[in-house]
Design an enzyme around this catalytic site. Structure first.
Site, PDB file in Angstrom:
ATOM      1  N   LYS A  20       4.867 -15.104  -3.707  1.00 32.02           N
ATOM      2  CA  LYS A  20       3.819 -15.604  -3.422  1.00 32.02           C
ATOM      3  C   LYS A  20       2.348 -15.889  -4.581  1.00 32.02           C
ATOM      4  O   LYS A  20       1.925 -16.932  -4.573  1.00 32.02           O
ATOM      5  CB  LYS A  20       3.719 -15.207  -1.782  1.00 32.02           C
ATOM      6  N   GLY A  21       2.563 -14.873  -5.220  1.00 30.44           N
ATOM      7  CA  GLY A  21       1.227 -14.429  -5.848  1.00 30.44           C
ATOM      8  C   GLY A  21       1.692 -15.581  -6.937  1.00 30.44           C
ATOM      9  O   GLY A  21       0.847 -15.694  -7.335  1.00 30.44           O
ATOM     10  N   ASP A 149       2.385 -11.600  11.252  1.00 28.65           N
ATOM     11  CA  ASP A 149       2.346 -10.743  11.862  1.00 28.65           C
ATOM     12  C   ASP A 149       0.959 -10.412  12.568  1.00 28.65           C
ATOM     13  O   ASP A 149       0.124 -11.342  12.057  1.00 28.65           O
ATOM     14  CB  ASP A 149       1.484 -10.401   9.877  1.00 28.65           C
ATOM     15  N   GLU A 151      -1.978  -8.633  12.644  1.00 33.52           N
ATOM     16  CA  GLU A 151      -2.843  -8.245  11.777  1.00 33.52           C
ATOM     17  C   GLU A 151      -3.269  -9.835  10.938  1.00 33.52           C
ATOM     18  O   GLU A 151      -4.483  -9.917  10.620  1.00 33.52           O
ATOM     19  CB  GLU A 151      -3.112  -7.447  11.022  1.00 33.52           C
ATOM     20  N   LYS A 189      22.233 -17.996   3.057  1.00 34.57           N
ATOM     21  CA  LYS A 189      21.599 -18.341   4.858  1.00 34.57           C
ATOM     22  C   LYS A 189      20.865 -18.292   5.391  1.00 34.57           C
ATOM     23  O   LYS A 189      18.948 -17.731   4.592  1.00 34.57           O
ATOM     24  CB  LYS A 189      22.038 -16.558   5.145  1.00 34.57           C
ATOM     25  N   GLN A 194      14.486 -21.265   8.487  1.00 36.97           N
ATOM     26  CA  GLN A 194      14.246 -22.080   9.437  1.00 36.97           C
ATOM     27  C   GLN A 194      13.463 -21.785  10.316  1.00 36.97           C
ATOM     28  O   GLN A 194      12.365 -21.812  11.358  1.00 36.97           O
ATOM     29  CB  GLN A 194      15.485 -22.095  10.013  1.00 36.97           C
ATOM     30  N   LYS A 225      19.013 -28.888   4.253  1.00 37.71           N
ATOM     31  CA  LYS A 225      19.889 -28.576   4.953  1.00 37.71           C
ATOM     32  C   LYS A 225      17.445 -27.821   5.149  1.00 37.71           C
ATOM     33  O   LYS A 225      17.068 -28.037   6.421  1.00 37.71           O
ATOM     34  CB  LYS A 225      19.612 -26.530   5.140  1.00 37.71           C
ATOM     35  N   CYS A 378      -8.854   4.871 -19.934  1.00 32.30           N
ATOM     36  CA  CYS A 378      -8.813   5.885 -18.734  1.00 32.30           C
ATOM     37  C   CYS A 378      -9.277   7.173 -18.719  1.00 32.30           C
ATOM     38  O   CYS A 378      -9.161   8.131 -19.684  1.00 32.30           O
ATOM     39  CB  CYS A 378      -9.259   5.219 -17.838  1.00 32.30           C
ATOM     40  N   GLU A 401     -12.376  17.786 -12.577  1.00 33.22           N
ATOM     41  CA  GLU A 401     -11.543  16.567 -11.259  1.00 33.22           C
ATOM     42  C   GLU A 401      -9.865  17.592 -11.394  1.00 33.22           C
ATOM     43  O   GLU A 401      -9.933  17.411  -9.895  1.00 33.22           O
ATOM     44  CB  GLU A 401     -10.641  15.478 -12.185  1.00 33.22           C
ATOM     45  N   HIS A 503     -10.655   0.024 -18.877  1.00 33.94           N
ATOM     46  CA  HIS A 503      -9.026  -0.766 -18.832  1.00 33.94           C
ATOM     47  C   HIS A 503      -9.296  -2.347 -19.679  1.00 33.94           C
ATOM     48  O   HIS A 503      -9.409  -3.060 -18.959  1.00 33.94           O
ATOM     49  CB  HIS A 503      -8.891  -0.403 -17.135  1.00 33.94           C
ATOM     50  N   GLU A 505      -6.890  -3.309 -19.861  1.00 34.65           N
ATOM     51  CA  GLU A 505      -5.672  -4.186 -19.790  1.00 34.65           C
ATOM     52  C   GLU A 505      -5.913  -5.101 -19.501  1.00 34.65           C
ATOM     53  O   GLU A 505      -4.738  -6.649 -18.927  1.00 34.65           O
ATOM     54  CB  GLU A 505      -4.643  -3.398 -19.268  1.00 34.65           C
TER      55      GLU A 505
HETATM   56  N1  GLN Z   1      -9.413  10.053 -12.644  1.00 34.73           N
HETATM   57  C1  GLN Z   1     -10.397   9.977 -13.468  1.00 34.73           C
HETATM   58  C2  GLN Z   1     -11.779   9.313 -13.704  1.00 34.73           C
HETATM   59  O1  GLN Z   1     -12.569   8.826 -11.770  1.00 34.73           O
HETATM   60  C3  GLN Z   1     -10.108   8.144 -14.765  1.00 34.73           C
HETATM   61  C4  GLN Z   1      -9.765   7.153 -13.822  1.00 34.73           C
HETATM   62  C5  GLN Z   1      -8.957   5.839 -14.159  1.00 34.73           C
HETATM   63  O2  GLN Z   1      -7.747   6.335 -15.386  1.00 34.73           O
HETATM   64  N2  GLN Z   1      -9.289   4.725 -14.050  1.00 34.73           N
HETATM   65  O3  GLN Z   1     -12.880   9.226 -14.739  1.00 34.73           O
END
Ligand code: GLN
Length: 527
Positions: A20-21, A149, A151, A189, A194, A225, A378, A401, A503, A505
């Site tokens: 859908k997206g 749905d 919700e 089908k 429908q 159809k 990251c 962490e 990030h 990306e």
């Molecule tokens: N867990 C790491 C942090 O909180 C890296 C987070 C991530 O890769 N987005 O800093």
């Protein structure tokens, strides 16, 4: 006098997760290619306030906008298809609207009224839609889940009411349904589709267009159809089978009856210039002299959606550099030197929690030792820093962490962040500027002195350990403007070993690859 704001609502029936997206984004891309100013929004009926705390294994990647909204991965599709930078207002979740409504009720803003899903939540949904449409000619709204749905009912009611608010002629309803192929009887089908159309009609919405998703191409009589049963015009039933690349979908939809539907709706008769999408479809089909093997050292191996923006960024860079891409998934929990050896380059993507950490550290160590191209995203930067510090002799080096008690806390929690672990909306989120070290590989890759990238993390490099990190083979190639935060690192003796706390990306586009991904692919190809 401006043109009237138009709205396209995209709903789903039968199943969710059938594209859908991508359909919403592709319709947007076609309109853009006709010169129309488009905006887009995702409405998710979940009670979550945002997607930040959702399990990526179940929901896929959490996409981050420039202003720090933690959203559904569909916003990533929207940005890649429409080359927009979206914001908080493009992601609407029930939790966000309801918490505001309840806060307003507590603040006495309703003067004794009874607060109800209809009209208060449905009104808030409509307001959120109008707000997000601001400034565009056509605003596309995708409703998450499927019609019926429990919700999602408030959303279906809200978009039905919306036609009274702005005029039915300014609303176009697109319903995306799935038609299965039954292997035993070898037939498509259409019954569930429908029924799904009946459900939508039951809520008072007769769609203007039906998109019929199938795995393999369906015969035309399926469209006939569905048209006959739904009361939708024949030319407005669009058959859409699985594509080799999602970037073909604007081409497929454009070749269908959509143009007639869009013309009736917008009065725009221009032909869409889809050369950008044709080039991507060709790039996907092309055979290349050289193929690079990129090892993705990751922990969620059963759902590629978890890393979808990283994958799309790698593909974009490979297309741009005209090399084939062979992506190899390396299970971070078991990864060993032998897994890295046959790769032309390694990627350590973002992540949270300690599972698979040691394998990722082995990957970064291998890349440092063997001069293997490496891109750290990251967590991938934090991993590289831990690897370098351990190489320099700090055997206990870790991030707090993963080992809260380590004295060699080369990655540690940011000021003001302690105690907020695992809470929603408290990460360092969205766009931040970094200043790059002149002459560094990072600066050369970007070709700029400064960068703005999106962030989503809590922990930071501890600069008290700078000497050790450098001794281990890494230098800092970019910092926050105040110098307090490490944003980029790199290794000198490697064709391309660059990692970022951000990030990147999220800013890659299929037709405009991101410089860091290009850097990795080039190095992997030995260019
Ligand atoms: N867990 C790491 C942090 O909180 C890296 C987070 C991530 O890769 N987005 O800093």
């Amino acid at each position: 006098m401006g043109t009237t704001q138009k709205y396209i609502f995209v709903t789903g029936g039968v199943l969710s997760g059938v594209g859908k997206g991508i359909t919403a984004a592709s319709i947007g891309a076609i309109l853009q290619a006709k010169g129309v100013k488009v905006s887009i929004q995702k409405c998710d009926p979940y009670l979550n306030v945002d997607a930040g705390l959702l399990n990526p294994k179940e929901h896929g990647e959490c996409f981050v906008t420039k202003d720090g909204a933690e959203t559904d991965l569909d916003l990533g599709h929207y940005e890649r298809f429409l080359d927009l930078e979206l914001t908080q207002k493009n992601a609407t979740l029930s939790g966000k609207l309801l918490s505001q409504l309840i806060a307003d009720e507590r603040a006495g803003k309703f003067h004794g009224q009874t607060i109800q899903l209809v009209p208060h939540l449905t009104g808030a949904i409509q307001d959120a839609i109008e707000l997000a449409a601001d400034g565009s000619e056509v605003h596309i709204v995708e409703i998450g889940g499927t019609v019926g749905d429990y919700e999602g009912l408030s959303y279906v009611e809200a978009i039905r009411e919306f036609a009274s608010r702005v005029g039915r002629e300014n609303c176009m309803y697109v319903h995306v349904v799935y038609v299965p192929f039954i292997q035993t009887s070898k037939e498509f089908k259409s019954k569930p589709a429908q029924n799904a159309l009946n459900d939508l009609r039951g809520f008072g919405i007769v769609p203007d267009c039906v998109v019929v998703r199938t795995d393999d191409p369906a015969p035309g009589n399926i469209a006939d159809k569905i048209a006959a049963f739904s009361g939708v015009r024949n030319d407005a039933v669009i058959l859409l089978s699985n594509a080799k690349t999602v970037y073909e979908i604007p081409l497929t939809i454009d070749a269908s009856g959509i143009n007639a539907v869009l013309e009736r709706f917008t009065s725009n008769t221009k032909k869409a210039d889809l050369s950008k999408w044709r080039a991507l479809a060709d790039a996907q089909e092309a055979t290349y002299e050289q193929t690079v093997r990129i090892g993705m050292v990751a922990k969620y191996l059963d759902n590629e959606d978890t890393y979808i923006s990283v994958l799309e960024a790698l593909k974009a860079a490979a297309w741009q550099e005209k090399v084939g891409l062979e992506l190899v998934w390396i299970n971070a929990e078991e990864a060993e030197a032998a897994d890295f050896e046959t790769m032309d380059g390694l990627v350590v993507p973002g992540g949270f929690g300690s599972r698979g950490i040691e394998g990722k550290i082995r990957a970064a160590t291998y890349a440092l030792d063997e001069k293997k191209p490496y891109l750290g995203l990251c967590l991938g930067l934090q991993i590289a820093v831990i690897a370098a510090a351990r190489k320099a002799g700090l055997k206990e080096a870790n991030s707090t962490e993963f080992d809260p008690d380590t004295k060699q806390n080369v990655v540690y929690i940011m000021e003001g962040q302690a105690g907020k672990e695992s809470t929603g909306g408290t990460l360092r989120l969205g766009d931040y500027t970094a200043e790059l070290k002149p002459g560094s590989k990072t600066a050369l890759a970007y070709g700029t002195k400064e960068t703005i990238e999106r962030h989503r993390h809590r922990y930071e490099v501890n600069q008290a350990f700078l000497e050790d990190i450098e001794k281990g083979g890494l230098t800092i190639s970019g910092k926050s403007p105040d110098g307090k935060l490490v944003e980029y690192i790199e290794a000198a003796n490697n064709p391309f070993f660059v990692a970022t706390q951000a990030h990147p990306e999220f800013k890659s586009r299929p037709y405009r690859a991101h410089p860091l991904f290009v850097g990795l692919i080039k190095a992997a190809a030995g260019k």
